[in-house]
Scaffold this active site. Structure first.
Site: not given
Length: 170
Positions: A92, A134-135, A138
């Site tokens: 990351c 993953h994004e 966030h």
């Protein structure tokens, strides 16, 4: 080209939940361009607006080896996840130099808006599926290291603080 500053874990701003984009306008399109420039410069394969301290639901991704397949996801939403799981070693841009295995859905379906504000849907597997999940994490205020054990999280925080101190001395 404007390069944006990337927040570093454990910055508390990384845990803010991003708000949906109300209107895809020139400001959002400029944010997308700046985020893409920042991602490619880092270099990385994905970047969420939360990582550059903009708390709106905007993601840029390019998992191609050539760096020529930019995907823009505005207000992304995963509408389906496979029961099948896969484990990938993730890294990351907000957690530099740290890589560890995370288990996620092997295949997903996602809907989003493009940079013209047009809705679209796609299915993804492999690295693209990992990156999208993953994004979106966030945008929901979650960093990949939070999938790891408390022991690993504490070691990562210690390692990052040490690297920060060394960088300040240099």
């Amino acid at each position: 080209m404007a390069l944006l500053s990337i927040l570093r874990y454990p910055d508390p701003r990384l845990h803010k939940t991003a708000k949906p984009v109300a209107v895809v306008d020139d400001r959002i399109r400029q944010l997308v361009r700046d985020m893409a420039d920042t991602m490619y410069d880092a270099p990385g394969v994905g970047l969420a607006a939360t990582q550059v301290d903009v708390h709106e639901r905007v993601v840029v991704i390019d998992v191609s080896e050539e760096g020529n397949d930019l995907r823009v996801l505005i207000n992304p939403e995963i509408t389906w996840k496979s029961d099948e799981r896969q484990t990938y070693e993730e890294g990351c841009l907000s957690v530099p130099g740290i890589y560890d295995e995370v288990e996620r859905a092997a295949r997903i379906r996602c809907k989003a808006l493009d940079q013209q504000g047009q809705p679209y849907e796609f299915e993804a597997d492999g690295l693209l599926a990992v990156c999208v999940q993953h994004e979106i994490d966030h945008l929901d205020g979650k960093v990949f290291v939070e999938y790891l054990s408390n022991l690993k999280q504490n070691r990562i925080k210690t390692k990052l603080k040490k690297a920060e101190r060394e960088a300040e001395r240099a």
